[in-house]
Design a protein around this motif. Sequence first.
Motif, PDB file in Angstrom:
ATOM      1  N   VAL A   9      31.876  32.976  52.982  1.00 22.80           N
ATOM      2  CA  VAL A   9      32.766  33.593  52.102  1.00 22.80           C
ATOM      3  C   VAL A   9      33.848  34.436  53.052  1.00 22.80           C
ATOM      4  N   VAL A  10      35.181  34.565  52.515  1.00 24.72           N
ATOM      5  CA  VAL A  10      36.047  35.052  53.257  1.00 24.72           C
ATOM      6  C   VAL A  10      36.034  36.730  53.470  1.00 24.72           C
ATOM      7  N   THR A  11      35.846  37.362  54.252  1.00 24.17           N
ATOM      8  CA  THR A  11      35.925  38.956  54.217  1.00 24.17           C
ATOM      9  C   THR A  11      37.376  39.487  54.942  1.00 24.17           C
ATOM     10  N   ASP A  12      37.587  40.656  54.856  1.00 20.02           N
ATOM     11  CA  ASP A  12      38.718  41.365  55.603  1.00 20.02           C
ATOM     12  C   ASP A  12      38.462  41.669  56.911  1.00 20.02           C
ATOM     13  N   SER A  13      39.122  42.300  57.719  1.00 15.09           N
ATOM     14  CA  SER A  13      38.750  42.922  58.998  1.00 15.09           C
ATOM     15  C   SER A  13      37.586  43.942  58.999  1.00 15.09           C
ATOM     16  N   GLU A  14      37.301  44.476  57.730  1.00 16.58           N
ATOM     17  CA  GLU A  14      36.379  45.621  57.613  1.00 16.58           C
ATOM     18  C   GLU A  14      34.974  45.035  57.344  1.00 16.58           C
ATOM     19  N   GLY A  15      34.936  43.539  56.998  1.00 16.36           N
ATOM     20  CA  GLY A  15      33.715  42.860  56.711  1.00 16.36           C
ATOM     21  C   GLY A  15      33.410  43.102  54.878  1.00 16.36           C
ATOM     22  N   PHE A  16      34.763  43.266  54.294  1.00 18.62           N
ATOM     23  CA  PHE A  16      34.392  43.484  52.541  1.00 18.62           C
ATOM     24  C   PHE A  16      34.757  42.209  52.303  1.00 18.62           C
ATOM     25  N   THR A  17      33.989  41.796  51.108  1.00 18.80           N
ATOM     26  CA  THR A  17      34.333  40.467  50.600  1.00 18.80           C
ATOM     27  C   THR A  17      35.289  40.316  49.816  1.00 18.80           C
ATOM     28  N   LEU A  18      36.217  39.128  49.929  1.00 17.66           N
ATOM     29  CA  LEU A  18      37.625  38.911  49.187  1.00 17.66           C
ATOM     30  C   LEU A  18      37.343  38.207  47.999  1.00 17.66           C
ATOM     31  N   TYR A  19      37.870  38.330  46.770  1.00 16.14           N
ATOM     32  CA  TYR A  19      37.577  37.674  45.556  1.00 16.14           C
ATOM     33  C   TYR A  19      38.668  37.074  44.908  1.00 16.14           C
ATOM     34  N   ARG A  20      38.386  35.842  44.275  1.00 15.10           N
ATOM     35  CA  ARG A  20      39.624  35.313  43.252  1.00 15.10           C
ATOM     36  C   ARG A  20      39.131  35.557  41.814  1.00 15.10           C
ATOM     37  N   PHE A  21      40.293  35.587  41.096  1.00 17.18           N
ATOM     38  CA  PHE A  21      40.138  35.812  39.617  1.00 17.18           C
ATOM     39  C   PHE A  21      40.706  34.391  38.759  1.00 17.18           C
ATOM     40  N   ASP A  22      39.734  34.164  37.694  1.00 16.42           N
ATOM     41  CA  ASP A  22      39.820  32.851  37.210  1.00 16.42           C
ATOM     42  C   ASP A  22      41.064  32.926  36.332  1.00 16.42           C
ATOM     43  N   LYS A  23      41.513  34.288  35.792  1.00 13.97           N
ATOM     44  CA  LYS A  23      42.611  34.232  35.054  1.00 13.97           C
ATOM     45  C   LYS A  23      43.849  34.019  35.652  1.00 13.97           C
ATOM     46  N   ASP A  24      43.865  34.106  37.103  1.00 17.26           N
ATOM     47  CA  ASP A  24      45.114  34.157  38.097  1.00 17.26           C
ATOM     48  C   ASP A  24      45.387  32.618  38.167  1.00 17.26           C
ATOM     49  N   THR A  25      46.577  32.158  38.765  1.00 16.03           N
ATOM     50  CA  THR A  25      46.827  30.742  38.994  1.00 16.03           C
ATOM     51  C   THR A  25      47.346  30.486  40.336  1.00 16.03           C
ATOM     52  N   ALA A  26      46.784  29.383  41.101  1.00 17.41           N
ATOM     53  CA  ALA A  26      47.420  29.051  42.378  1.00 17.41           C
ATOM     54  C   ALA A  26      48.764  28.151  42.467  1.00 17.41           C
ATOM     55  N   ASN A  27      49.076  27.544  41.387  1.00 17.66           N
ATOM     56  CA  ASN A  27      50.155  26.539  41.729  1.00 17.66           C
ATOM     57  C   ASN A  27      50.980  26.654  40.154  1.00 17.66           C
ATOM     58  N   PRO A  28      51.833  27.694  40.065  1.00 16.99           N
ATOM     59  CA  PRO A  28      52.302  28.583  41.171  1.00 16.99           C
ATOM     60  C   PRO A  28      51.519  29.758  41.424  1.00 16.99           C
ATOM     61  N   PRO A  29      51.371  30.439  42.451  1.00 18.72           N
ATOM     62  CA  PRO A  29      50.482  31.501  42.707  1.00 18.72           C
ATOM     63  C   PRO A  29      50.954  32.693  41.736  1.00 18.72           C
ATOM     64  N   LYS A  30      50.020  33.178  40.892  1.00 20.22           N
ATOM     65  CA  LYS A  30      50.379  34.147  40.278  1.00 20.22           C
ATOM     66  C   LYS A  30      49.210  35.302  39.812  1.00 20.22           C
ATOM     67  N   SER A  31      49.216  36.517  39.941  1.00 18.18           N
ATOM     68  CA  SER A  31      48.086  37.381  39.675  1.00 18.18           C
ATOM     69  C   SER A  31      48.219  38.139  38.293  1.00 18.18           C
ATOM     70  N   ASN A  32      47.197  38.028  37.419  1.00 20.02           N
ATOM     71  CA  ASN A  32      47.214  38.428  36.065  1.00 20.02           C
ATOM     72  C   ASN A  32      46.371  39.742  35.928  1.00 20.02           C
ATOM     73  N   CYS A  33      46.173  40.439  37.122  1.00 20.38           N
ATOM     74  CA  CYS A  33      45.428  41.543  37.225  1.00 20.38           C
ATOM     75  C   CYS A  33      46.360  42.607  37.767  1.00 20.38           C
ATOM     76  N   ALA A  34      46.580  43.659  36.711  1.00 17.50           N
ATOM     77  CA  ALA A  34      47.358  44.782  37.056  1.00 17.50           C
ATOM     78  C   ALA A  34      46.638  45.932  36.177  1.00 17.50           C
ATOM     79  N   GLY A  35      47.437  47.075  36.139  1.00 17.72           N
ATOM     80  CA  GLY A  35      47.080  48.093  35.721  1.00 17.72           C
ATOM     81  C   GLY A  35      45.507  48.653  36.007  1.00 17.72           C
ATOM     82  N   GLU A  36      44.757  48.874  35.004  1.00 20.12           N
ATOM     83  CA  GLU A  36      43.425  49.263  35.415  1.00 20.12           C
ATOM     84  C   GLU A  36      42.561  48.479  36.100  1.00 20.12           C
TER      85      GLU A  36
END
Length: 315
Positions: A82-109
């Motif tokens: 599992v990838v973590t940041d410099s503080e050791g916290f887990t990084l996550y990915r979201f199935d509703k995003d896309t990788a090709n092209p990269p796009k985030s569908n997580c905004a607001g709340e």
Amino acid sequence: MNTWRNASLAVTAVAVLSLTTACGQEQGTNTNGQPVGAAAPAAQPADGGYGADSGYGSGTDAAAAEPAGQLAVWDSKKLGEVVTDSEGFTLYRFDKDTANPPKSNCAGECATAWPIVSADDAEAAPGTDPALLGEVTRSDGTKQLTIAGWPMYRYTKDTSPGDANGQGVGGTWFAAAPDGKKAAPGAASDVTAGDLPGLSVRKDPKLGDIVVDSRGMTVYRFKKDSAWPMKSACTGACLEKWPVVAPVEKNDTEGIIKKGFVTFDRPDGIKQQSVDCWPIYTFSGDTKPGDTNGQGVGGTWFAVSPNAKLVGAPK
């Protein structure tokens, strides 16, 4: 005239019936459904795994980006690498995003519950491919870190380094592996785990032939679901314990019944695989391939046989 009209209606009825055989979608196309049960569906958790706006947001990004710094790889016995940041916290990915092209569908709340990870100071974890790191520019101009195109997030309910409380939330949030894929036990060290089809059959010493996913994890059915009309009674917090099986190509299976092998478009927006029209799940309590800790839970959850039957369920 009436005779002709009655004959025409009869032909139409037969045609409709033939299209709705075995949950109505026999060629892998989508089918819609609603949760079942006399009571109201289980309440979603506060963020529902997505945020109050179902993960798509309504307006600007709600939270400041979390710094990434020197990334690291944590070898979790439960999740694999599992990838973590410099503080050791887990990084996550979201199935509703896309990788090709990269796009985030997580905004607001959604971005409040799942703070984005900044790309500004990110450095590749030792031993990983720096070329997989990238960025996507969000609507407010923030540069969000991507790994293999997938936008990266943290989870507010992870309070200590090494926490992975976001794993499987809503059936759409997963810890990120160093290659940007979903973290999976043995994925980095056991090549055969990655070689499994999307769904296949494993011979369990106690249960006999049961269905497993591409990670070798046991697949389950819920007795409170129905196949026709296709409905899921597992909603909200239930999905945190019983993540849905994501859609699988029909030709990416081995030994599984092909009848009723369709994608279920759930009312909550999640796409779920079904076998013989029955929605299927995995269990968060199974930590490694071969586990069957979900078998018989609550007298309603059972492993799935290759022909989509409940394994070991009381008659």
